[in-house]
Design a protein around this motif. Sequence first.
Motif, mmCIF file in Angstrom:
data_model
loop_
_atom_site.group_PDB
_atom_site.id
_atom_site.type_symbol
_atom_site.label_atom_id
_atom_site.label_comp_id
_atom_site.label_asym_id
_atom_site.label_seq_id
_atom_site.Cartn_x
_atom_site.Cartn_y
_atom_site.Cartn_z
ATOM 1 N N ALA A 3 3.152 12.111 3.849
ATOM 2 C CA ALA A 3 3.499 11.545 5.154
ATOM 3 C C ALA A 3 3.839 10.075 4.948
ATOM 4 O O ALA A 3 3.190 9.392 4.155
ATOM 5 C CB ALA A 3 2.343 11.691 6.127
ATOM 6 N N ILE A 4 4.868 9.596 5.638
ATOM 7 C CA ILE A 4 5.259 8.187 5.551
ATOM 8 C C ILE A 4 5.150 7.573 6.934
ATOM 9 O O ILE A 4 5.643 8.127 7.914
ATOM 10 C CB ILE A 4 6.688 8.030 5.001
ATOM 11 N N PHE A 5 4.487 6.425 7.013
ATOM 12 C CA PHE A 5 4.264 5.718 8.263
ATOM 13 C C PHE A 5 4.817 4.299 8.147
ATOM 14 O O PHE A 5 4.958 3.775 7.051
ATOM 15 C CB PHE A 5 2.765 5.630 8.573
ATOM 16 N N LEU A 22 -1.204 14.194 -0.295
ATOM 17 C CA LEU A 22 -2.274 15.127 -0.643
ATOM 18 C C LEU A 22 -1.684 16.128 -1.625
ATOM 19 O O LEU A 22 -0.582 16.643 -1.407
ATOM 20 C CB LEU A 22 -2.789 15.855 0.597
ATOM 21 N N ARG A 23 -2.415 16.393 -2.697
ATOM 22 C CA ARG A 23 -1.943 17.348 -3.706
ATOM 23 C C ARG A 23 -2.948 18.481 -3.848
ATOM 24 O O ARG A 23 -4.153 18.231 -3.958
ATOM 25 C CB ARG A 23 -1.750 16.642 -5.045
ATOM 26 N N VAL A 29 -7.102 11.240 -1.951
ATOM 27 C CA VAL A 29 -5.948 10.941 -1.111
ATOM 28 C C VAL A 29 -5.175 9.838 -1.820
ATOM 29 O O VAL A 29 -5.719 8.772 -2.113
ATOM 30 C CB VAL A 29 -6.377 10.459 0.300
ATOM 31 N N TYR A 30 -3.911 10.087 -2.148
ATOM 32 C CA TYR A 30 -3.065 9.085 -2.792
ATOM 33 C C TYR A 30 -2.345 8.291 -1.716
ATOM 34 O O TYR A 30 -1.833 8.854 -0.756
ATOM 35 C CB TYR A 30 -2.022 9.755 -3.694
ATOM 36 N N GLN A 31 -2.308 6.963 -1.877
ATOM 37 C CA GLN A 31 -1.575 6.161 -0.906
ATOM 38 C C GLN A 31 -0.805 5.062 -1.612
ATOM 39 O O GLN A 31 -1.196 4.585 -2.672
ATOM 40 C CB GLN A 31 -2.500 5.596 0.160
ATOM 41 N N ARG A 32 0.306 4.692 -0.999
ATOM 42 C CA ARG A 32 1.199 3.675 -1.548
ATOM 43 C C ARG A 32 1.702 2.829 -0.384
ATOM 44 O O ARG A 32 1.980 3.350 0.698
ATOM 45 C CB ARG A 32 2.366 4.364 -2.239
ATOM 46 N N SER A 43 -1.122 -12.534 1.113
ATOM 47 C CA SER A 43 -2.297 -12.037 0.407
ATOM 48 C C SER A 43 -2.565 -10.619 0.897
ATOM 49 O O SER A 43 -2.624 -10.373 2.105
ATOM 50 C CB SER A 43 -3.497 -12.938 0.716
ATOM 51 N N ILE A 44 -2.715 -9.674 -0.022
ATOM 52 C CA ILE A 44 -2.956 -8.290 0.378
ATOM 53 C C ILE A 44 -4.217 -7.760 -0.298
ATOM 54 O O ILE A 44 -4.653 -8.269 -1.323
ATOM 55 C CB ILE A 44 -1.753 -7.374 0.059
ATOM 56 N N ALA A 45 -4.829 -6.749 0.293
ATOM 57 C CA ALA A 45 -6.024 -6.116 -0.251
ATOM 58 C C ALA A 45 -5.985 -4.635 0.093
ATOM 59 O O ALA A 45 -5.267 -4.211 0.989
ATOM 60 C CB ALA A 45 -7.278 -6.765 0.329
ATOM 61 N N HIS A 46 -6.774 -3.863 -0.604
ATOM 62 C CA HIS A 46 -6.848 -2.416 -0.373
ATOM 63 C C HIS A 46 -8.064 -2.118 0.491
ATOM 64 O O HIS A 46 -9.198 -2.272 0.070
ATOM 65 C CB HIS A 46 -6.958 -1.688 -1.712
ATOM 66 N N ARG A 47 -7.822 -1.704 1.728
ATOM 67 C CA ARG A 47 -8.892 -1.324 2.640
ATOM 68 C C ARG A 47 -8.457 -0.079 3.407
ATOM 69 O O ARG A 47 -7.792 -0.200 4.424
ATOM 70 C CB ARG A 47 -9.193 -2.450 3.630
ATOM 71 N N PRO A 48 -8.795 1.099 2.908
ATOM 72 C CA PRO A 48 -8.390 2.308 3.629
ATOM 73 C C PRO A 48 -8.936 2.292 5.058
ATOM 74 O O PRO A 48 -10.088 1.941 5.274
ATOM 75 C CB PRO A 48 -9.023 3.442 2.835
#
Length: 69
Positions: A3-5, A22-23, A29-32, A43-48
């Motif tokens: 899914a792309i948002f 999802l595979r 869960v893979y995200q990009r 400045s970016i960070a990874h916060r699901p």
Amino acid sequence: MTAIFRLSETILGAKLFKQITLRPGHPVVYQRHKFVGGCGDLSIAHRPMLRHHPLDLSLQAVSPITVQR
């Protein structure tokens, strides 16, 4: 399944796209994230930011996003 948002607002003039994949057989869960356009330092960070209700197996993003088709 992918899914792309897209974030409904721009960030320093850039559009932000999020891809969730999802595979079958993979317990993750893979995200990009992809920034398109814009100008400036960021400045970016990874916060699901996903939530689910115990009785509902679907996931809901909690950011203001729109689905890209």
